[in-house]
Write a protein that holds these residues in place. Structure first.
Motif, short mmCIF file in Angstrom:
data_model
loop_
_atom_site.label_atom_id
_atom_site.label_comp_id
_atom_site.label_asym_id
_atom_site.label_seq_id
_atom_site.Cartn_x
_atom_site.Cartn_y
_atom_site.Cartn_z
N PRO A 49 -39.45 -97.58 -90.67
CA PRO A 49 -38.85 -98.81 -91.23
C PRO A 49 -38.22 -99.65 -90.12
CG PRO A 49 -38.22 -96.87 -92.50
CD PRO A 49 -38.87 -96.37 -91.25
N TRP A 50 -38.13 -100.93 -90.38
CA TRP A 50 -37.52 -101.83 -89.41
C TRP A 50 -36.06 -101.45 -89.21
CZ3 TRP A 50 -40.34 -104.74 -86.37
CH2 TRP A 50 -41.60 -105.20 -86.80
N GLY A 51 -35.63 -101.48 -87.95
CA GLY A 51 -34.25 -101.18 -87.63
C GLY A 51 -33.34 -102.36 -87.94
N ARG A 79 -36.50 -103.90 -84.37
CA ARG A 79 -37.61 -103.12 -83.83
C ARG A 79 -37.88 -101.92 -84.73
NH1 ARG A 79 -34.60 -104.33 -79.00
NH2 ARG A 79 -35.77 -105.72 -77.63
N ARG A 80 -39.06 -101.39 -84.53
CA ARG A 80 -39.46 -100.16 -85.22
C ARG A 80 -40.37 -99.38 -84.29
NH1 ARG A 80 -43.86 -102.33 -89.76
NH2 ARG A 80 -45.30 -103.33 -88.29
N TRP A 106 -47.17 -104.52 -85.07
CA TRP A 106 -46.07 -105.09 -84.31
C TRP A 106 -44.89 -104.12 -84.32
CZ3 TRP A 106 -47.05 -109.03 -81.30
CH2 TRP A 106 -48.07 -109.92 -81.61
N ALA A 107 -44.31 -103.95 -83.16
CA ALA A 107 -43.14 -103.09 -83.04
C ALA A 107 -41.85 -103.88 -82.96
CB ALA A 107 -43.27 -102.18 -81.81
N CYS A 111 -35.67 -111.95 -86.36
CA CYS A 111 -34.89 -111.85 -87.59
C CYS A 111 -33.67 -112.75 -87.46
CB CYS A 111 -34.48 -110.41 -87.89
SG CYS A 111 -33.51 -109.66 -86.57
N LEU A 112 -32.97 -112.89 -88.53
CA LEU A 112 -31.76 -113.70 -88.56
C LEU A 112 -30.58 -112.81 -88.91
CD1 LEU A 112 -32.96 -116.93 -90.40
CD2 LEU A 112 -32.60 -116.63 -87.96
#
Length: 1467
Positions: A49-51, A79-80, A106-107, A111-112
């Motif tokens: 999952p995305w960090g 990142r992931r 994509w790793a 993001c906001l």
């Protein structure tokens, strides 16, 4: 894989390999993996999952404020991890394998994150007092952190402010400049004496050959020793440093701080023992064993037990239970079983449940019919696997109903109907037909009737007979039919004898022509002699109609006859003009015998059809397939007896009835299929307890059951006798009995002498120490040692292994041993024991102080008296539940057994307390823990109506109407009884039936007209106009004569009329015939009606004319023409059988034909009749509410205390309908549970930081552990009372699981230190425009730095803060607040939306209002005002508050103005 290597010079040209370091030479070959197409299913990308989103760092890898203003969010990165794995075992492989099939995911992505949130701190506290009471000192104030900086916000400011202070009183000249304090350090770790004394044991070198010395143990290693047989403790010692500090932070001589007693620098201690555990158990089965819609994985657990309790600050026990995910890939698992409701076949239809409690028909329920109720059972089954064989998929094993709890169960109640014997509605009998022989052999005549309405559910459609027969004497199958062709034709002259031709044909009974050979006898002549009257002859009118038979039925008798008459219409002439004379009186009347059929006709009476039996002529076997398969049923026959019956007499010989109308005595039918009983397989056996038992224990039972799906019928296999089985469980082993075994206390262990040197006198080992004893576990039966873990589980709290002791010193106070406790005086008393000083201690004053050496101890006497105290409210009245024997068949009777009223019990919980008011086990006071009281649930009273009144008179005086009867309300329903039916405004319910009132009950009867009488002037017969008369009398239809006033006087027939008697030679005509019919529409003036007559005698002279032979008159409504229409009465109420309560019935009405003048017309006109005079109807059934059984009482909501409740519930299986008894309001019952004491360990609050034997330094906060009893879980500590520790469990184990001591620090004067932790701030969310998109917030606490001496500020610690997640957070707004202007200045601060004054926060990013000097805009405005208005002197200088740019500028003048000012200022 291979690659080429070469050596290059630093300048870039290639050289020989030997010039490069061979140790750094890269490899020229390596193994590789060749990727094939079929590998695609073996490998795949695995992404995490995305960090969290974090701010993008600059090149310096530091977070710096963004140059632009953040409005809503700022850019970040998340990142992931991406790796290539095998699909089989999820192990990682080279990424290029997956890159061969698809691109690398994509790793990293943009993001906001929210805008920076600065640190928010509270307002400062008030300034502390001055640190010194004379001279110069310091004072401080602090604030605490409310919200920590996040998302790159500004750091927290300094939490402490310090300033100098001075006291107006100077310090005395002789006073010391500094203060001195005894400061101690922390205690060292506990160590064994030989660790310190190595190398100093009498000049010999001691070598430690212990295993601990040879093999160091890692700190994170947990010892596992499941088989430890005993516990032994070692006593060591620990030391601490003691020094004297000056108020400026410098050390001084110890003698400046100590007084008489030296501070304690050593003490005995217990060597730490780490927690030891057993090996891990095997993993439990995975909780998820099948594939379901829930995509979450299952879990499995394993556990281990404690083998050694941590002692002396040893390492805490690790987790004793582990849980891990299992069966993550659910696609590899079989499908989870599904559970659905199944139903049995519907039971028999019963009417009795619909009867009221006082219905008289309840005594004989076998004759009840009509609407009823049938029930069925519902049970839960597991849906079979589709791969199972067919024979195993049909009937499933019942399982617990709780597995189907997610679905609504099917209905268990259904309305049904039992057919009632209802009469057919028949037409009246027709007239008797012609006398005909049956098959032209037996002379009979018949009459018929037809079925007007036949109930649809009438069994076998058996209506009464529709044909009646009677014997006759002159049968005729074929008759000669004679029709006149012409009038009488004289032979030779115009009058006299002649002939009249007629048409003669042979016809059957239906009027159809048949060959003449079929008619019996000679045919009538084709011409008949006749006579045309001559002018002088007597003329006789044609014959009139036959009268009705005087005796229409019965045996032939002489007076049973019919007559007809004719009259003389013209007399013969006299003399020369005379002709044939008139016949005599007998010739003017004819009669014939009648009553040629008996009054008691015969008819065929068919009995009810017998049961369907197997036809011996059909070679078929009656059988069925599986219970829900299509049955193979054979055809059979039904037989009934048919008898010839004479009305009013009984059976007669069959030949009396017409054989052609004989009903069938045999008909085919379908044999009812032989249905075997079908039952489910037995359910699984209920589980037997698997734990061991304590002492004598009654044998547990386990059972299983099966459900009858369908009953046996029509000779099928009966249901088995055993539907419920119960057995005793196997004997369980007794729980093992273990007990703690202790050794003798070892001698008191003191701190080693080498440590004590300089403190105690040489050669005098004395003082405080510790003594220990060994602890082991043994079996009660075998008295042999077993592992300690067995006692930890079964033997209860472990006895203490260590206790304080003292080796008396020379100067110690010596006291005698404690005496025995005195005798108790009873419950509520106390007992005492004593001791006294001995020896030299009797003369020492300090030994006589009881505060230090108490000489008496008192304790309460044990007491076994307990008191019961009712607690709470009474429960609802609980009625006894009727119990059926196990396995009993269930049906409507199951619901019928339930009582909803009557005597019951209600319960109130009892609290059992001892003399001190402490709660104890309720079984010490009462067996059940309840106080019971007989109660009564009032029974419902149904609505009561009166008996039926008498029938009223028919509503119509003539023709069809309705008659009614009614019931009136006597008692309304009460307490949930059956409600009343729908009542009218008079509180009545009525029943209506059609009725008929005879319109022509009394009729006028007229005799034949007399001869036309002529008033002659002489004796000669005369002719011409005369008069006729007749007798008129009033008579009922069935009698001879009554009073004339009973008949309608308006319809009385004429008793006399004018007549004309023709003279000889005149034309003689017959009487007028009937008027022709007017058209049905009675066209007013457009249609006529006519009547005619025929000439009976021609006139003698052609000059004489005959009167008119045809008359015509217009059709006038209600005069000569009438309109006719049908009128139907109102429908009757729905009529049921006398044995029915509800269901299908019928209603009827009558039809009358009325003339347009309003009079009833009884004769048929043949008008089209499409009126329906009877139809089916439905009476709704009064179904009472049907409830399920009460569920078992639930487990208590609390295991102890006075707040526990247990409930039971029931549900509505079928709601009430119509006048059925409504559902009771109580579907849930609650009662308090027995009040059991809540025992728990109570931790006291942390004590203040205490330093033993010193003024400041390292100390301890302590808290105590006590066993208390409470009345409710979670109740306040004020309601707790201390009890014995054994009631709460193992104190040592509980003590090891709690942190009982915390190191702390008491600052000495001059120390720079941290404050205590502030309270946790309120929970705050990250919000945008007042809205938050998260559920978890943050809260913070902090410690500020306190500086006591400026010289020590360089050694001060840093301020610290902590954060923790929280729930229930809220969004906060921040706004600038200002105070009033004073001396051209004002106070400006930031305030949070909850009213708390803060520093920082989002509101602080905007420009605050000016606290003092006006802004340039305000100064420019002041200059412009002075230039444009010289008379306005702005002194003191005008100060304007800075306002919102869109609002008009307002002037704030701190001084009064003595003039009016009108200004128009630009915005």
């Amino acid at each position: 894989q291979t690659r080429t290597l070469w050596c290059v010079h630093t300048e870039g040209w290639t050289t020989h390999h030997s010039h490069c370091p061979q140790a750094d030479k890269p490899a020229s070959r390596r193994p590789c993996f060749k990727v094939c197409e079929w590998h695609q299913d073996l490998f795949e990308w695995e992404v995490s999952p995305w960090g969290d989103c974090f701010l993008v760092p600059f090149l310096a890898n530091e977070l710096r404020p963004r140059p632009s203003e953040c409005v809503t969010a700022q850019h970040g990165v998340q990142r992931r991890s991406v790796r290539c794995v095998r699909t089989a075992n999820r192990t990682a492989v080279a990424t290029r394998i997956c890159e061969f099939f698809s691109g690398r995911p994509w790793a990293e992505q943009a993001c906001l994150i929210p805008c920076p949130q600065d640190c928010v701190v509270s307002a400062f506290t008030a300034w502390s007092g001055c640190s010194r009471t004379c001279g110069a000192g310091l004072q401080h104030r602090t604030r605490h952190v409310l919200a920590t900086p996040v998302f790159g916000g500004a750091h927290c400011p300094n939490l402490t402010q310090t300033r100098t202070c001075s006291h107006p009183i100077p310090c005395p000249s002789g006073a010391s400049e500094h203060r001195y304090s005894l400061k101690v350090g922390s205690w060292s770790e506990c160590r064994l004496p030989h660790h310190k004394d190595l190398g100093s044991l009498g000049g010999k070198t001691a070598v430690d050959y212990s295993a601990t010395a040879a093999t160091p143990v890692e700190k994170n290693l947990v010892k596992r020793h499941a088989g430890r047989m005993s516990w032994e403790l070692e006593v060591g010692y620990q030391t601490r440093q003691v020094r004297c500090t000056r108020s400026d932070g410098k050390n001084s001589m110890l003698s400046l701080c100590t007084q008489d007693d030296s501070p304690l620098t050593f003490q005995s201690c217990v060597m730490p023992k780490d927690c030891e555990t057993s090996d891990w158990s095997s993993w439990s089965p995975c909780s998820k064993t099948c594939r379901s819609s829930d995509l979450s994985p299952g879990y499995r657990v394993r556990a281990r037990t404690m083998a050694q309790i941590p002692i002396g600050g040893g390492r805490e026990c690790p987790t004793l239970e582990e849980k891990e995910a299992c069966n993550i890939i659910g696609d590899l698992l079989p499908n989870c079983p599904r559970f659905v409701w199944r139903t049995t076949d519907w039971g028999l239809c019963r009417v009795s449940p619909l009867l009221g409690p006082h219905d008289r028909r309840a005594g004989n329920t076998s004759v009840l019919c009509g609407g009823g109720i049938r029930t069925r059972e519902v049970y839960c089954v597991q849906v079979p696997d589709p791969s199972a064989p067919h024979h195993r998929k049909e009937v499933s094993r019942p399982v617990s109903a709780g597995l189907c709890a997610g679905e609504e169960p099917p209905s268990v109640v259904q309305l049904c109907s039992l057919p009632c014997p209802q009469p057919c509605l028949l037409s009246p009998w027709s007239a008797w037909e012609a006398c005909l022989p049956d098959s032209c052999l037996q002379p009979q005549e018949h009459r018929r009737r037809r079925v007007l309405w036949e109930p649809a559910d009438l069994p076998s459609k058996a209506c009464p007979h529709l044909l009646e027969s009677a014997q006759c004497e002159e049968p005729s199958c074929y008759l000669w039919r004679v029709r006149p062709l012409e009038d009488c034709v004289p032979g030779e002259s115009a009058c006299g004898p002649g002939t009249a031709r007629q048409n003669v044909t042979c016809v059957d009974t239906e009027g159809a022509e048949v060959p003449e050979t079929r008619c019996a006898g000679e045919p009538p002549p084709a011409s008949l002699p006749c006579e045309v009257p001559c002018p002088g002859d007597c003329v006789v009118a044609p014959w009139g109609p036959w009268t009705s038979c005087s005796h229409p039925c019965g045996p032939r008798r002489p007076d049973s006859r019919q007559t007809r008459t004719r009259s003389v219409v013209a007399l013969p002439g006299q003399g020369e003009r005379g002709g044939r004379g008139c016949p005599g009186g007998p010739a003017l009347e004819e009669w014939r015998p009648c009553s040629d059929h008996p009054c008691a006709p015969v008819f065929w009476h068919a009995r009810s059809w017998g049961p369907c039996v197997e036809d011996s002529g059909v070679n078929a076997i009656n059988g069925t397939g599986f219970w829900n398969a299509t049955p193979d049923c054979t055809e059979g026959v039904q037989i009934r007896a048919v008898d010839c019956v004479k009305a009013g007499t009984g059976h007669v010989v069959s030949k009396r009835c017409p054989d052609s109308a004989r009903p069938d005595t045999l008909r085919p039918c379908v044999l009812p299929c032989r249905r075997d009983c079908v039952v489910t397989p037995f359910s699984e056996w209920t589980a037997c307890p698997t734990h061991c038992t304590q002492g004598d224990h009654a044998a547990d039972l386990y059972s299983r059951y099966r459900t009858v799906i369908r009953r046996a019928a029509h000779g099928g296999q009966e249901c088995p006798d055993t539907l419920y089985e119960e057995r005793e469980c196997e004997s369980l082993p007794l729980c093992p009995v273990y007990r703690w075994k202790t050794s003798k206390w070892h001698s008191c262990t003191l701190v080693p002498g080498s440590v004590r040197q300089g403190v105690a006198a040489p050669g005098e080992p004395c003082g405080n120490g510790l003594e220990t004893r060994g602890l082991s576990c043994s079996s009660e039966e075998e008295e042999e040692a077993v592992p300690i873990a067995a006692c930890l589980r079964w033997a209860g709290p472990a006895p203490p292994q260590v206790r304080e002791c003292r080796v008396a010193c020379r100067d110690d106070c010596v006291l005698t041993a404690w005496s025995k406790f005195s005798d108790c005086s009873g419950c509520g008393g106390s007992r005492t024991r004593r001791r006294s000083p001995s020896g030299r201690s009797k003369k020492k004053d300090r030994c006589l102080k009881e505060t230090a050496f108490p000489l008496a101890e008192t304790e309460d006497c044990p007491c076994d008296d307990f008191l019961s105290q009712p607690h709470g409210n009474w429960s609802a009245c609980v009625l006894p539940v009727p119990t059926a024997p196990p396995g009993a068949l269930r049906g409507w009777g199951r619901y019928n057994r339930r009582k909803e009223c009557g005597p019951g019990l209600r319960f109130k919980a009892l609290a059992c307390v001892d003399r001190s008011g402490r709660l104890v086990d309720p079984t010490l006071c009462t067996h059940s823990g309840y106080e019971t009281e007989v109660c009564h649930v009032p029974c419902p009273l149904d609505c009561k109506l009166s008996a039926w009144t008498a029938w009223t008179a028919c509503s119509a005086p003539c023709g069809g109407g309705l008659k009614t009867r009614s019931k009136w309300l006597r008692e309304k329903a009460f307490n949930g009884g059956r409600p009343c039916p729908k009542l009218d405004m008079k509180n009545q319910v009525y029943e209506a039936l059609p009725c008929y009132s005879e319109c022509g009950r009394y009729v006028w009867r007229a005799e034949p007209w007399s001869m036309c009488n002529i008033n002659a002037v002489d004796a000669q017969p005369s002719c011409g106009e005369g008069a006729q008369s007749r007798k008129i009398r009033s008579a009922p239809r069935t009698a001879t004569s009554v009073d004339d006033s009973l008949c309608d006087q308006e319809e009385v027939p004429a008793a006399a009329r004018v007549c004309v008697l023709p003279c000889p030679g005149d034309c003689v005509v017959a009487p007028w015939g009937a008027w022709s019919h007017c058209p049905p529409s009675c066209d007013q003036g457009a249609a006529n009606r006519t009547r005619s007559r025929q000439v009976l005698r021609l006139p003698a002279s052609t000059a004489s004319l005959c009167p008119e032979l045809v008359q015509s008159e217009p059709c006038l409504t209600n005069t000569t023409c009438f309109l006719y229409q049908y009128r139907a009465t109102d429908w009757s109420t729905c009529q049921l059988s006398g044995h029915a309560v509800c269901g299908r019935g019928f209603r009827t009405r009558l039809l009358d034909c009325f003339r347009s003048d309003g009079k009833l017309f009884e004769a048929g006109l043949g008008l089209p009749n499409e009126w329906k005079l009877s139809e089916s109807c439905e009476v709704s059934c009064p179904v009472s509410c049907l409830l399920s059984d009460w569920s078992p009482w639930t487990e208590c909501s609390h295991s102890c205390g006075n707040e526990g409740q247990t409930t039971r519930s029931r549900r509505v299986l079928h709601p009430a309908e119509e006048e059925g008894r409504p559902c009771p309001g109580q579907l849930l019952q609650t009662r308090s549970c027995p009040i059991r004491p809540c025992y728990s360990w109570l931790l006291s609050p942390w004590s203040q930081c205490t330093v033993e034997g010193a003024d400041c330094g390292e100390g301890m906060r302590r808290r105590s552990l006590s066993c208390v009893v409470q009345w409710a879980t979670g109740s306040s500590t004020l309601s707790t009372q201390p009890v014995a520790d054994r009631l709460c469990g193992d104190r040592v184990l509980r003590h090891s699981q709690q942190e009982m001591e915390l190191p702390c620090f008491v600052p000495c004067p001059g120390d720079c230190h941290l404050t205590e932790w502030s309270s946790w701030s309120s929970c705050q969310l990250t919000c945008l425009e007042g809205r938050s998109f998260e559920t978890t917030g943050r809260q913070a606490r902090s410690r500020a730095v306190i500086i006591q001496v400026l010289e020590n500020q360089d050694s001060c610690p840093r301020q610290v803060f902590q954060t923790q997640p929280c729930t229930g957070g809220r969004c906060y707004d921040f706004h600038w607040r200002t105070g009033g202007w004073r001396d051209n200045a004002r106070e400006v601060w930031c305030q949070r939306s909850d009213g708390l004054n803060v520093t920082g926060g989002p509101g602080a990013r905007s420009n605050p209002p000016p606290p003092s000097t006006p802004s340039p805009r305000c100064l420019a405005l002041s200059s412009s005002l002075s230039a444009s208005h010289p008379q306005l002197s702005l002194s003191p200088p005008l100060s304007l508050a800075l306002c919102h740019p869109l609002n008009p500028i307002s002037l704030f003048l701190p001084f009064p103005l003595s003039f009016s000012l009108s200004l128009s200022l630009p915005l």
